[in-house]
Design a protein around this motif. Sequence first.
Motif, PDB file in Angstrom:
ATOM      1  N   SER A   1       0.856  -1.188   0.000  1.00  0.00           N
ATOM      2  CA  SER A   1       0.000   0.000   0.000  1.00  0.00           C
ATOM      3  C   SER A   1       0.888   1.234   0.000  1.00  0.00           C
ATOM      4  O   SER A   1       2.017   1.210   0.494  1.00  0.00           O
ATOM      5  N   ARG A   2       0.370   2.291  -0.554  1.00  0.00           N
ATOM      6  CA  ARG A   2       1.110   3.547  -0.604  1.00  0.00           C
ATOM      7  C   ARG A   2       0.127   4.710  -0.510  1.00  0.00           C
ATOM      8  O   ARG A   2      -0.889   4.731  -1.195  1.00  0.00           O
ATOM      9  N   ARG A   3       0.429   5.657   0.389  1.00  0.00           N
ATOM     10  CA  ARG A   3      -0.358   6.885   0.502  1.00  0.00           C
ATOM     11  C   ARG A   3       0.525   8.057   0.113  1.00  0.00           C
ATOM     12  O   ARG A   3       1.751   8.003   0.307  1.00  0.00           O
ATOM     13  N   PHE A   4      -0.091   9.084  -0.427  1.00  0.00           N
ATOM     14  CA  PHE A   4       0.638  10.247  -0.894  1.00  0.00           C
ATOM     15  C   PHE A   4       0.185  11.462  -0.087  1.00  0.00           C
ATOM     16  O   PHE A   4      -0.892  12.028  -0.361  1.00  0.00           O
ATOM     17  N   PRO A   5       0.968  11.856   0.933  1.00  0.00           N
ATOM     18  CA  PRO A   5       0.533  12.919   1.852  1.00  0.00           C
ATOM     19  C   PRO A   5       0.237  14.242   1.160  1.00  0.00           C
ATOM     20  O   PRO A   5      -0.696  14.953   1.546  1.00  0.00           O
ATOM     21  N   THR A   6       1.031  14.612   0.141  1.00  0.00           N
ATOM     22  CA  THR A   6       0.785  15.888  -0.529  1.00  0.00           C
ATOM     23  C   THR A   6      -0.563  15.896  -1.247  1.00  0.00           C
ATOM     24  O   THR A   6      -1.278  16.899  -1.250  1.00  0.00           O
ATOM     25  N   VAL A   7      -0.920  14.752  -1.854  1.00  0.00           N
ATOM     26  CA  VAL A   7      -2.229  14.649  -2.513  1.00  0.00           C
ATOM     27  C   VAL A   7      -3.340  14.656  -1.476  1.00  0.00           C
ATOM     28  O   VAL A   7      -4.398  15.267  -1.664  1.00  0.00           O
ATOM     29  N   GLU A   8      -3.116  13.988  -0.342  1.00  0.00           N
ATOM     30  CA  GLU A   8      -4.124  13.951   0.713  1.00  0.00           C
ATOM     31  C   GLU A   8      -4.363  15.349   1.279  1.00  0.00           C
ATOM     32  O   GLU A   8      -5.502  15.713   1.620  1.00  0.00           O
ATOM     33  N   TYR A   9      -3.313  16.150   1.374  1.00  0.00           N
ATOM     34  CA  TYR A   9      -3.466  17.527   1.838  1.00  0.00           C
ATOM     35  C   TYR A   9      -4.342  18.328   0.870  1.00  0.00           C
ATOM     36  O   TYR A   9      -5.192  19.111   1.277  1.00  0.00           O
ATOM     37  N   ARG A  10      -4.126  18.121  -0.428  1.00  0.00           N
ATOM     38  CA  ARG A  10      -4.961  18.784  -1.425  1.00  0.00           C
ATOM     39  C   ARG A  10      -6.413  18.326  -1.311  1.00  0.00           C
ATOM     40  O   ARG A  10      -7.349  19.130  -1.434  1.00  0.00           O
TER      41      ARG A  10
ATOM     42  N   LEU B   1       5.884 -13.164  -7.688  1.00  0.00           N
ATOM     43  CA  LEU B   1       5.222 -11.962  -7.189  1.00  0.00           C
ATOM     44  C   LEU B   1       6.088 -11.171  -6.217  1.00  0.00           C
ATOM     45  O   LEU B   1       6.169  -9.943  -6.303  1.00  0.00           O
ATOM     46  N   ALA B   2       6.723 -11.853  -5.266  1.00  0.00           N
ATOM     47  CA  ALA B   2       7.477 -11.152  -4.216  1.00  0.00           C
ATOM     48  C   ALA B   2       8.570 -10.235  -4.767  1.00  0.00           C
ATOM     49  O   ALA B   2       8.685  -9.084  -4.321  1.00  0.00           O
ATOM     50  N   PRO B   3       9.394 -10.682  -5.735  1.00  0.00           N
ATOM     51  CA  PRO B   3      10.417  -9.762  -6.257  1.00  0.00           C
ATOM     52  C   PRO B   3       9.826  -8.520  -6.910  1.00  0.00           C
ATOM     53  O   PRO B   3      10.386  -7.428  -6.786  1.00  0.00           O
ATOM     54  N   ARG B   4       8.692  -8.669  -7.583  1.00  0.00           N
ATOM     55  CA  ARG B   4       8.090  -7.508  -8.240  1.00  0.00           C
ATOM     56  C   ARG B   4       7.446  -6.572  -7.222  1.00  0.00           C
ATOM     57  O   ARG B   4       7.451  -5.349  -7.403  1.00  0.00           O
ATOM     58  N   LEU B   5       6.892  -7.146  -6.135  1.00  0.00           N
ATOM     59  CA  LEU B   5       6.370  -6.292  -5.076  1.00  0.00           C
ATOM     60  C   LEU B   5       7.490  -5.500  -4.412  1.00  0.00           C
ATOM     61  O   LEU B   5       7.299  -4.347  -4.004  1.00  0.00           O
ATOM     62  N   ALA B   6       8.679  -6.122  -4.305  1.00  0.00           N
ATOM     63  CA  ALA B   6       9.818  -5.417  -3.716  1.00  0.00           C
ATOM     64  C   ALA B   6      10.258  -4.235  -4.575  1.00  0.00           C
ATOM     65  O   ALA B   6      10.842  -3.270  -4.071  1.00  0.00           O
ATOM     66  N   LEU B   7       9.972  -4.298  -5.882  1.00  0.00           N
ATOM     67  CA  LEU B   7      10.343  -3.212  -6.784  1.00  0.00           C
ATOM     68  C   LEU B   7       9.302  -2.098  -6.838  1.00  0.00           C
ATOM     69  O   LEU B   7       9.538  -1.063  -7.464  1.00  0.00           O
ATOM     70  N   MET B   8       8.141  -2.303  -6.202  1.00  0.00           N
ATOM     71  CA  MET B   8       7.056  -1.339  -6.330  1.00  0.00           C
ATOM     72  C   MET B   8       7.423   0.071  -5.870  1.00  0.00           C
ATOM     73  O   MET B   8       7.053   1.050  -6.532  1.00  0.00           O
ATOM     74  N   PRO B   9       8.150   0.262  -4.739  1.00  0.00           N
ATOM     75  CA  PRO B   9       8.485   1.648  -4.357  1.00  0.00           C
ATOM     76  C   PRO B   9       9.264   2.396  -5.434  1.00  0.00           C
ATOM     77  O   PRO B   9       8.953   3.544  -5.753  1.00  0.00           O
ATOM     78  N   SER B  10      10.279   1.727  -6.025  1.00  0.00           N
ATOM     79  CA  SER B  10      11.057   2.399  -7.069  1.00  0.00           C
ATOM     80  C   SER B  10      10.250   2.556  -8.342  1.00  0.00           C
ATOM     81  O   SER B  10      10.387   3.559  -9.066  1.00  0.00           O
ATOM     82  N   VAL B  11       9.366   1.591  -8.642  1.00  0.00           N
ATOM     83  CA  VAL B  11       8.524   1.700  -9.839  1.00  0.00           C
ATOM     84  C   VAL B  11       7.582   2.893  -9.716  1.00  0.00           C
ATOM     85  O   VAL B  11       7.408   3.687 -10.655  1.00  0.00           O
ATOM     86  N   LEU B  12       6.969   3.061  -8.537  1.00  0.00           N
ATOM     87  CA  LEU B  12       6.044   4.178  -8.351  1.00  0.00           C
ATOM     88  C   LEU B  12       6.776   5.520  -8.385  1.00  0.00           C
ATOM     89  O   LEU B  12       6.202   6.532  -8.794  1.00  0.00           O
ATOM     90  N   GLN B  13       8.005   5.548  -7.943  1.00  0.00           N
ATOM     91  CA  GLN B  13       8.770   6.788  -8.047  1.00  0.00           C
ATOM     92  C   GLN B  13       8.947   7.223  -9.498  1.00  0.00           C
ATOM     93  O   GLN B  13       8.991   8.420  -9.801  1.00  0.00           O
TER      94      GLN B  13
END
Length: 492
Positions: free
Chosen positions: A22-31, A154-166
């Motif tokens: 899961s990922r939340r984006f604080p700047t978007v939530e502030y908007r 699945l696990a290796p690709r989930l580990a890449l998710m933070p860098s992918v979302l960046q």
Amino acid sequence: MSIRALWIITHEKGEHVSVRFSRRFPTVEYRAKSLAGSSYQAVPEDSAVLQLLLTELGLADPGKPYVAQRDDCLNQRRTPALELHVDSSAKGILWPVLVISRGPLILACLPLVEAGEPRPPLSSLLSVSQGLTLLEGLQSFLGGSEIKTDGDGLAPRLALMPSVLQQVCPLGTPLDVPQARAPSTAGVPAAAGSPRQPAWRTGQHRGRPAVNVALTETVRCMQYGDPSKQDLWDVYGTVTCKCDVEGVLPNVTVTLTLPPNGSPLQDILAHPCVTSLDSSILNASSVDDGDGSAFSGPYKFPFCPPLEPFKLCSYTSQVPVPPILGSYQLKQQQEVNHLRVSVNLKLHESVKNTFEYCEARLPFFNRVQMSTVDVKVSSGHLDVNKEKNLLVWVLGQKFPKSREVTMEGGIRFSGQLPGPVDPLCTDLTAYLKLYFKVPDLTLSGCSVDQHSVQVYSCAKPKIVTCRELQSKEYFIWNSTGPAPVSSGQMIL
């Protein structure tokens, strides 16, 4: 357009459910908080979101046929944009929560909607189409519906998710979709000044050039044979492409055309590889109060194609009549287990009388097995399945010259074994379901001429185009018994 939150969930047929990422984006939530003001609803914890999603998707409480929070008639469910009720107050609503559920993977995101009340139509929100595109890209990156949640994929690709979302969604703003697989030229430095490879094109084609374009229209229908109930039908189409063309950035243009009396295309969604679209194409909406018939083509889609087959675009179309009109009457005779059946089907004159297949299925629920079937058909032949609870009327590849077929006869039920159970289809509540496919036909009249497909590449490819019409959820209800009725349009 921005994303407030994103979730990746895995399950095994509704069991062993967990939020894997899961990922939340604080700047978007502030908007979101600034835009909503007093009506702001914060995104709850992952565990609460998980339970709400499972309830809406029908994966929670599988033993309960009715869950008020999900099945109440007041709730208008519009997939894939769900409405999650965080609490009982009018403010405690998260909308629109976009969800894609395929195989063991459930991907969901909450886009930022800048418009307030009243809610704008979904088709007018750019955040909805871009959010669905992002989820589709992430689903392909994670391995699609075939991946095993307990495997090594699945696990290796989930580990890449933070860098992918960046890269593809920095600070919650989708800019691209991730690559579905590692580039075939990984580790090889690119030549200076070479054009940048787009994310959806993960290599270069080598071999005989060819472009295949397939247009498929799907029709859904609910017919009642009762003047007090309104018949409903809708048509939606998809254009699928497979482009084997050479070059780093090849250019292809596919043009959809309509006949002079064709139904205009609406609710058009295009793949991210499409480089430009006329604004009048995107403005045509079936749920808008405006006149969607203002633009009737041609619809041009220039794009830089991926290597794998992909869905270039999808659309809806409003057609005046369904392709097959029918009536179904099921009457109880004096004997308790004796029913009289009468069916009439008529092919509309605008539909080409050449089918790849066409059959009608009449299931019988909450009864014992059929013992005697004394039914005659005017065309085709009749089969009874081995469980003796389903009639299959095989109509073949053509209707007769009259374009009309009938079924008449009686059925007795006195078998030893009980048939399938359905809480809806009790007594005389019954339906006939049609399955058919018509090659080289679309109800809207939409077509792709192979001469209109333009390819800008170093070699001239072979171009193949085709189109077809198919049925899905095509029901004709028994007019002598009660039937479920929708209060609005059929929902895609």
